[in-house]
Design a protein around this motif. Structure first.
Motif, short mmCIF file in Angstrom:
data_model
loop_
_atom_site.label_atom_id
_atom_site.label_comp_id
_atom_site.label_asym_id
_atom_site.label_seq_id
_atom_site.Cartn_x
_atom_site.Cartn_y
_atom_site.Cartn_z
N ILE A 1 -2.46 -0.84 9.77
CA ILE A 1 -3.72 -1.28 9.19
C ILE A 1 -4.81 -0.23 9.39
CG2 ILE A 1 -5.56 -3.00 9.33
CD1 ILE A 1 -3.11 -4.20 8.12
N GLU A 2 -4.95 0.24 10.63
CA GLU A 2 -6.06 1.13 10.96
C GLU A 2 -5.99 2.45 10.23
OE1 GLU A 2 -8.67 2.18 14.95
OE2 GLU A 2 -6.81 1.01 15.08
N ASP A 3 -4.80 3.08 10.18
CA ASP A 3 -4.67 4.38 9.53
C ASP A 3 -4.86 4.27 8.02
OD1 ASP A 3 -4.24 5.56 11.95
OD2 ASP A 3 -2.07 5.78 11.72
N ARG A 4 -4.30 3.21 7.43
CA ARG A 4 -4.48 3.04 5.98
C ARG A 4 -5.94 2.77 5.64
NH1 ARG A 4 0.80 0.26 6.42
NH2 ARG A 4 2.33 1.56 5.32
N LEU A 5 -6.60 1.98 6.47
CA LEU A 5 -8.00 1.68 6.23
C LEU A 5 -8.85 2.94 6.35
CD1 LEU A 5 -10.18 -0.36 5.62
CD2 LEU A 5 -10.23 -0.99 8.04
N ALA A 6 -8.57 3.76 7.36
CA ALA A 6 -9.32 5.01 7.52
C ALA A 6 -9.14 5.90 6.29
CB ALA A 6 -8.85 5.74 8.78
N ALA A 7 -7.94 5.96 5.76
CA ALA A 7 -7.69 6.79 4.58
C ALA A 7 -8.47 6.29 3.36
CB ALA A 7 -6.19 6.82 4.27
N LEU A 8 -8.53 4.97 3.18
CA LEU A 8 -9.24 4.43 2.03
C LEU A 8 -10.75 4.52 2.22
CD1 LEU A 8 -7.11 1.36 0.87
CD2 LEU A 8 -7.17 3.70 -0.01
N LEU B 1 0.79 -1.22 0.00
CA LEU B 1 0.00 0.00 0.00
C LEU B 1 0.83 1.28 0.00
CD1 LEU B 1 -2.81 -1.17 2.41
CD2 LEU B 1 -2.96 -0.84 -0.05
N ALA B 2 2.05 1.22 0.47
CA ALA B 2 2.87 2.44 0.47
C ALA B 2 3.01 2.98 -0.95
CB ALA B 2 4.24 2.15 1.08
N GLU B 3 3.29 2.10 -1.90
CA GLU B 3 3.44 2.56 -3.29
C GLU B 3 2.12 2.98 -3.89
OE1 GLU B 3 4.88 0.91 -7.66
OE2 GLU B 3 5.76 0.02 -5.85
N LEU B 4 1.04 2.23 -3.60
CA LEU B 4 -0.27 2.61 -4.14
C LEU B 4 -0.70 3.97 -3.61
CD1 LEU B 4 -2.32 -0.72 -4.03
CD2 LEU B 4 -1.21 0.35 -6.01
N PHE B 5 -0.46 4.23 -2.33
CA PHE B 5 -0.80 5.54 -1.77
C PHE B 5 -0.02 6.64 -2.47
CE2 PHE B 5 -3.18 5.41 2.46
CZ PHE B 5 -3.83 4.23 2.15
N ALA B 6 1.28 6.42 -2.68
CA ALA B 6 2.09 7.43 -3.35
C ALA B 6 1.62 7.64 -4.79
CB ALA B 6 3.56 7.01 -3.32
N TRP B 7 1.34 6.55 -5.47
CA TRP B 7 0.86 6.60 -6.86
C TRP B 7 -0.45 7.39 -6.94
CZ3 TRP B 7 -0.57 1.49 -9.90
CH2 TRP B 7 -0.89 1.81 -11.24
N GLY B 8 -1.33 7.20 -5.97
CA GLY B 8 -2.62 7.89 -5.98
C GLY B 8 -2.59 9.27 -5.38
N GLY B 9 -1.43 9.73 -4.92
CA GLY B 9 -1.33 11.05 -4.33
C GLY B 9 -1.96 11.15 -2.96
N LEU B 10 -2.09 10.04 -2.26
CA LEU B 10 -2.64 10.03 -0.91
C LEU B 10 -1.56 10.33 0.12
CD1 LEU B 10 -4.85 6.81 -1.15
CD2 LEU B 10 -5.58 9.18 -1.46
N ALA B 11 -1.95 10.94 1.20
CA ALA B 11 -1.00 11.20 2.28
C ALA B 11 -0.47 9.88 2.83
CB ALA B 11 -1.66 12.02 3.38
#
Length: 420
Positions: free
Chosen positions: A393-400, A378-388
């Motif tokens: 698990i919990e913080d990434r899930l909240a962001a999505l 998910l680190a790369e997918l977040f960067a690719w999508g311009g997400l902070a």
């Protein structure tokens, strides 16, 4: 469909929609689902038929049969607190009414209810709605208004509804369901970043369509599992699928062995073998997918052999997958039947559908890009999508959830799993 089943309970017709709820050994959870529906505005409850399909195959355990009998007795007895619902049921569980051991499952149960509900809708108009829910899923008081509002404004024939799993009964089980939901959301994020038209969630308790769209695709399939995936895929090909906004449904976090895959089975495996049972797709898989889809969109004038060569340059594993699926022959037929580029691209996505997309991701995962832990995926997918950036698990899930639901919890903090 033909069969011995019929609607019991509410005898009214002319509804604007129907909420169809398959129930197999759900006596402990169905009431909570119905109460959550009854919390919707009274005028909305009066416009929707709520149809419970109490179902079982002939080979289910005796305990499930007894539970279904208890559910039928509860429905027949009624509950004053549910009086605002137009509540009906289908008995697909009593002797002589059971579903077959082969081919009977949640898909068939949904189909029985959806097909029968058609006769109670307002003349099969394009605005009449068919909604899928589950007997262990909770909805919010804005559920029915959001459904009506969406289809009044949308040109598409189907919709997926934002979802957020209920909390697990323990901290460990809660972490497991969060990891699985994050896996689902990570997959859809990857598809969206790759430009796939199938970048939507397939959750059986969170989908709806117009009655006319349901008829157009020939109804629900009868699969024992994955019926939601194939149903939405066919709707996407035919009438279009959009994300609905303004409400959230809350599926159950519980484990299950009833179906060969899906939430219940994945949760069960993680409970038995640890969280590592649910690994995530490597982000490179979605990079390959995105490059492939962009290539086809840009080079619709190319022949199949040329596209295969360029696909092999993107990834030998991609080229191998396309060869196995006879892309050269298929592309030639698509070009002959669709001389206009826009039509050709639509036909391509009809062939390279959600199932082939998933099979490609699995092929890449089995070869060049093995599955990995969520942090690596998910680190790369977040960067690719311009997400902070987010960690854990919990913080990434909240962001999505914010990205895909429009909110971080959808009220999850107040939604615990119903008591067993």
């Amino acid at each position: 469909m033909t069969g011995p089943w019929r609607i019991e309970g509410c005898t009214e017709g002319g509804f604007d929609g129907a909420v169809v709820i398959p129930a197999l050994a759900e006596s402990a959870t169905l009431s909570a689902t119905l109460f959550s529906l009854a919390d919707n505005p009274p005028q909305m409850c009066g416009r929707f038929l709520v149809l419970v399909v109490v179902n079982q195959r002939t080979d289910v355990p005796a305990a499930d049969k007894a539970d279904n009998l208890a559910t039928l007795k509860l429905l027949v007895a009624g509950d004053p607190q549910l009086s605002r619902l137009r509540l009906a049921w289908v008995d697909a569980a009593s002797p002589g009414l059971e579903m077959p051991a082969k081919g009977g499952g949640v898909g068939l149960a949904r189909r029985i209810g959806l097909d029968l509900a058609l006769s109670r809708l307002d003349g099969l108009s394009g605005d009449a709605l068919l909604v899928c829910l589950d007997a262990d899923t909770l909805v919010q008081p804005d559920y029915l208004p959001a459904l009506v509002r969406h289809f009044q404004q949308s040109a598409c024939g189907a919709a997926v509804i934002p979802f957020c799993h209920q909390r697990g009964p323990t901290a460990g089980s809660d972490r497991i369901i969060m990891r699985y939901e994050l896996f689902l959301r990570g997959y859809v994020l990857g598809l969206e970043l790759a430009g796939s038209p199938y970048a939507f969630h397939s959750v059986g308790s969170a989908m709806a369509c117009r009655a006319s769209a349901y008829v157009k695709i020939g109804g629900m399939n009868s699969r024992n599992a994955g019926e939601d995936f194939y149903f939405l895929q066919q709707l996407a090909r035919t009438v279009g699928v959009e994300q609905l906004a303004g409400t959230v449904v809350h599926p159950s976090p519980r484990a299950s062995h009833r179906v060969p895959f899906g939430t219940g089975r994945s949760v069960s495996r993680m409970q038995a073998n640890g969280e590592g049972e649910q690994l995530f797709y490597h982000p490179a898989c979605f990079r390959v997918l995105g490059a492939w889809l962009a290539l086809v969109a840009a080079r619709s004038d190319a022949d199949g052999r040329s596209l295969l060569e360029q696909a092999g340059a993107i990834s030998p594993c991609l080229g191998e997958f396309l060869e196995l699926n006879r892309f050269d022959d298929i592309w030639g037929k698509l070009r002959r039947n669709n001389p206009v580029p826009a039509s050709l691209l639509r036909a391509f996505h009809g062939w390279f559908d959600g199932l082939k997309t998933m099979k490609l991701i699995h092929h890449l995962s089995a070869g060049t890009f093995p599955r990995c832990e969520p942090a690596d995926a998910l680190a790369e997918l977040f960067a690719w999508g311009g997400l902070a950036p987010a960690s854990g698990i919990e913080d990434r899930l909240a962001a999505l959830r914010v990205l895909q639901n429009g909110s971080d919890t959808g009220g999850r903090d107040g939604i615990a799993s119903p008591a067993p």
